[in-house]
Design an enzyme around this catalytic site. Sequence first.
Site, PDB file in Angstrom:
ATOM      1  N   TYR A 141       5.952  -8.854 -10.465  1.00 51.40           N
ATOM      2  CA  TYR A 141       4.427  -9.177 -10.800  1.00 51.40           C
ATOM      3  C   TYR A 141       4.283  -9.553 -12.000  1.00 51.40           C
ATOM      4  CZ  TYR A 141       1.739  -6.496  -6.685  1.00 51.40           C
ATOM      5  OH  TYR A 141       1.287  -6.189  -5.843  1.00 51.40           O
ATOM      6  N   LYS A 188      16.709  -5.878  -1.973  1.00 48.63           N
ATOM      7  CA  LYS A 188      17.124  -6.941  -1.250  1.00 48.63           C
ATOM      8  C   LYS A 188      18.458  -7.607  -1.596  1.00 48.63           C
ATOM      9  CE  LYS A 188      16.344  -9.718   2.240  1.00 48.63           C
ATOM     10  NZ  LYS A 188      16.243  -9.394   3.480  1.00 48.63           N
ATOM     11  N   ASP A 220      13.318  -5.252   4.167  1.00 47.07           N
ATOM     12  CA  ASP A 220      13.003  -5.661   5.448  1.00 47.07           C
ATOM     13  C   ASP A 220      13.193  -4.488   6.523  1.00 47.07           C
ATOM     14  OD1 ASP A 220      15.634  -6.365   4.899  1.00 47.07           O
ATOM     15  OD2 ASP A 220      15.611  -8.098   6.201  1.00 47.07           O
ATOM     16  N   ASP A 244       4.579  -2.366  -3.381  1.00 44.53           N
ATOM     17  CA  ASP A 244       3.086  -2.617  -3.135  1.00 44.53           C
ATOM     18  C   ASP A 244       3.202  -2.688  -1.464  1.00 44.53           C
ATOM     19  OD1 ASP A 244       0.147  -3.443  -3.217  1.00 44.53           O
ATOM     20  OD2 ASP A 244       1.092  -5.591  -3.032  1.00 44.53           O
ATOM     21  N   ASP A 248       0.923   0.035   1.477  1.00 44.84           N
ATOM     22  CA  ASP A 248       0.106  -0.004   2.505  1.00 44.84           C
ATOM     23  C   ASP A 248       0.694   0.194   3.801  1.00 44.84           C
ATOM     24  OD1 ASP A 248      -1.834  -1.362   0.677  1.00 44.84           O
ATOM     25  OD2 ASP A 248      -2.511  -2.839   1.917  1.00 44.84           O
TER      26      ASP A 248
HETATM   27  C1  IPM Z   1      -2.258  -1.620  -5.321  1.00 44.33           C
HETATM   28  C2  IPM Z   1      -3.239  -3.110  -5.244  1.00 44.33           C
HETATM   29  C3  IPM Z   1      -2.740  -4.040  -6.494  1.00 44.33           C
HETATM   30  C4  IPM Z   1      -1.316  -4.120  -6.622  1.00 44.33           C
HETATM   31  C5  IPM Z   1      -3.811  -5.199  -6.599  1.00 44.33           C
HETATM   32  C6  IPM Z   1      -5.168  -4.778  -6.584  1.00 44.33           C
HETATM   33  C7  IPM Z   1      -3.409  -5.979  -7.849  1.00 44.33           C
HETATM   34  O1  IPM Z   1      -2.718  -3.890  -4.190  1.00 44.33           O
HETATM   35  O2  IPM Z   1      -2.347  -1.018  -6.336  1.00 44.33           O
HETATM   36  O3  IPM Z   1      -1.379  -1.638  -4.591  1.00 44.33           O
HETATM   37  O4  IPM Z   1      -1.089  -5.281  -6.130  1.00 44.33           O
HETATM   38  O5  IPM Z   1      -0.638  -3.655  -7.341  1.00 44.33           O
HETATM   39 MG    MG Z   2      -1.350  -2.812  -2.953  1.00 44.92          MG
END
Ligand code: IPM
Ligand code: MG
Length: 354
Positions: A141, A188, A220, A244, A248
């Site tokens: 990032y 990785k 992965d 990240d 999710d």
């Molecule tokens: C998270 C979000 C953020 C990230 C975005 C909104 C920039 O997806 O906090 O996981 O990628 O860190």
């Molecule tokens: Mg995120």
Amino acid sequence: MPNVLVLPGDGIGQEITPEAVKVLEAVLKGRSTSLNFEYGLIGGTAIDEAGKALPDETLAAAQAADAVLMGSVGGPKWDTLPAPQRPELGGLLAIRKALSLYANIRPVKMLPMLVESSTLRAEVVKNVDLVVLRELTGGLYFGEKGRGINPNSAFDTLVYSEEEIRRIVEMGFQMAAKRRGKLCSVDKANVLESSRFWREITVEIAKKYPEVELTHMYVDNAAMQLVRWPEQFDVIVTENMFGDILTDLASMLMGSIGMISSASLNGTKGLYEPAHGSAPDIAGKNLANPLATILSGALMLRYSFGLEEEAQMIERAVERVLQEGYRTPDLAKPGEKVLGTREMGTAVVEALSR
Ligand code: IPM
Ligand code: MG
């Protein structure tokens, strides 16, 4: 009285943060600590009202505050701006970096009454209880990025210093030692040099924590293992971008992305926000699930203010409401009792005193 800076941000952020504030005020009522809430602008809303995704005033207030409670940032309206000005980079990433919030804790625990809300089979998700510790101010990032070393190209770089790896991995070991004693470092290393460096340092730190069982997993494979047999994980520590993506994914192990809270820390200084986005499609309709933000408020009490008892009171109230069968639309199955954002917040407040 400690100061909390509230940054509702964009989209559903405007609806879910007031519910978290409502619950925090209710749980602290008549107890020894009370919090003073101040408000600020971040994200697209800040671009519109103050010309910048992270106005200087917001940053100064965040630096002065004892903790920050955030909603979410971003939305289609600002997607065409140059990247550095957008709500995500110019707002959220900028505040994480400016406050050096390098440790992002995302707890993933399946509550028994939500097992059926997951898209995964009950037997896979029913015992999930893990934490992802995501490095938050380095890695892919924040490395050098740009366009055109060759005219038609773009690049992002994944850089970590030893110090950056050390502090997050140390924290991973400490967390694992207080939980079930298992740390999985996700990388990785079969491809990336930064991962091989991460692994070397992790192996060295492990010597100080003989009580913690350390494993390594390629990212992965980790994605696959998280849906195959998530119970195997206790604490996962990983690079920013990997974390990240995996969080999710992991949110579905608790039934909905609307349940995943987070704490971004540097010592006791912290920013607390749901790990989900601003959901522009449902914004302003009283449909969003406020529970991830309410649970982020509980993390704030725990990590910034040492109020463990009050944090647990919030967590128990959330469980009670869900146990009674109330659901926001993201969690509801046909025939279940559906509540709007505000009504869910009120239900949690009421459950605090039961
Ligand atoms: C998270 C979000 C953020 C990230 C975005 C909104 C920039 O997806 O906090 O996981 O990628 O860190
Ligand atoms: Mg995120």
